[in-house]
Scaffold this motif. Structure first.
Motif, PDB file in Angstrom:
ATOM      1  N   LEU A  11       0.793  -1.235   0.000  1.00 29.00           N
ATOM      2  CA  LEU A  11       0.000   0.000   0.000  1.00 29.00           C
ATOM      3  C   LEU A  11       0.828   1.289   0.000  1.00 29.00           C
ATOM      4  N   TRP A  39      -5.988   3.955   1.468  1.00 33.24           N
ATOM      5  CA  TRP A  39      -5.778   2.796   0.593  1.00 33.24           C
ATOM      6  C   TRP A  39      -6.084   1.496   1.337  1.00 33.24           C
ATOM      7  N   ARG A  43      -8.824  -1.131   0.010  1.00 41.09           N
ATOM      8  CA  ARG A  43      -8.488  -2.551  -0.197  1.00 41.09           C
ATOM      9  C   ARG A  43      -9.442  -3.449   0.592  1.00 41.09           C
ATOM     10  N   PHE A  53      -8.040  -6.520  -6.372  1.00 35.88           N
ATOM     11  CA  PHE A  53      -7.084  -5.429  -6.207  1.00 35.88           C
ATOM     12  C   PHE A  53      -5.722  -6.097  -6.397  1.00 35.88           C
ATOM     13  N   TYR A  67      -7.362  -2.233  -9.825  1.00 37.67           N
ATOM     14  CA  TYR A  67      -8.458  -2.759  -9.026  1.00 37.67           C
ATOM     15  C   TYR A  67      -9.773  -2.496  -9.738  1.00 37.67           C
TER      16      TYR A  67
END
Length: 174
Positions: A11, A39, A43, A53, A67
C-alpha cells in the motif's frame, strides 16, 4: 514480472504511484492523494465485495496496480465494476498494463461482474484507450468538459466490456 493480489505491504507503493498522477497529471480527477490508511480502507472494502485489487511486481518492487471498484453506489449497479490501472513512472510500455488488465478482467468475471466500465480522462495520450480496446472494451461515449484540473477542462471517454458475451482474453500486442 508477477501479478498478484495486493497486500498490506504494497500500500505505501500504491499510494506513491497514485500521488504522482494526482500531482503531475490529469489522468485522475483527484486533487489530493489518499493516505496509506485510505488505501487500506479501499483494499478492505474491495475484498469484502469480492472484487480484485492487484499489483504488478517487477524487480522486487510494485511497478503498478489495478483494481475493480463499484461503478455506482446504487444497488442495481452491483454487477457492474469500474476498472482502475496505474503504472509507476518509467514503467509504461513494458506490458505491465496489459498483464494487469488481463488479470483484472479474469478477477471480475470470477467475482460475478457482468460489465466492466473504464472511465478514461482524455489527456491527449491514446495509450489507455488503446489498452482497453485491445482487451475487448468498446467505446460507449464521451462526457465533455466534466473535470477541471491544472487549469484545464477535461473530457472523459467511457468504454465498456461485456463479460456475458464471448469470454474476453488478455490483451495482445504492444
Amino acid at each position: 514480472m508477477v501479478i498478484r493480489k495486493a497486500e498490506e505491504r504494497d500500500l505505501p507503493a500504491v499510494a506513491r504511484i497514485f500521488a504522482h498522477y494526482v500531482a503531475e497529471s490529469v489522468a485522475t480527477f483527484e486533487e489530493e492523494p489518499p493516505s496509506v490508511a485510505a488505501w487500506r480502507a479501499r483494499r478492505a472494502d474491495l475484498a469484502a465485495r469480492g472484487l480484485p485489487f492487484l499489483v504488478a511486481e517487477a524487480d522486487g518492487q510494485v511497478a503498478g496496480y489495478a483494481y475493480a471498484g463499484p461503478w455506482r453506489p446504487k444497488p442495481a449497479y452491483r454487477h457492474t465494476a469500474e476498472d482502475t490501472i496505474y503504472l509507476a513512472p518509467g514503467r509504461t510500455g513494458a506490458g505491465l498494463g496489459r498483464a494487469l488488465l488481463g488479470e483484472l478482467i479474469a478477477g471480475c468475471a470470477a467475482a460475478g461482474v457482468r460489465q466492466v466500465v473504464a472511465v478514461i480522462a482524455d489527456t491527449g495520450d491514446p495509450a489507455s484507450e488503446a489498452l482497453h480496446r485491445r482487451a475487448g472494451f468498446e467505446y460507449a461515449g464521451r462526457l465533455t468538459a466534466v473535470g477541471h484540473k491544472h487549469g484545464r477542462w477535461i473530457d472523459t471517454v467511457l468504454m465498456q466490456l461485456d463479460l456475458t458475451a464471448a469470454t474476453p482474453s488478455a490483451p495482445s500486442g504492444p
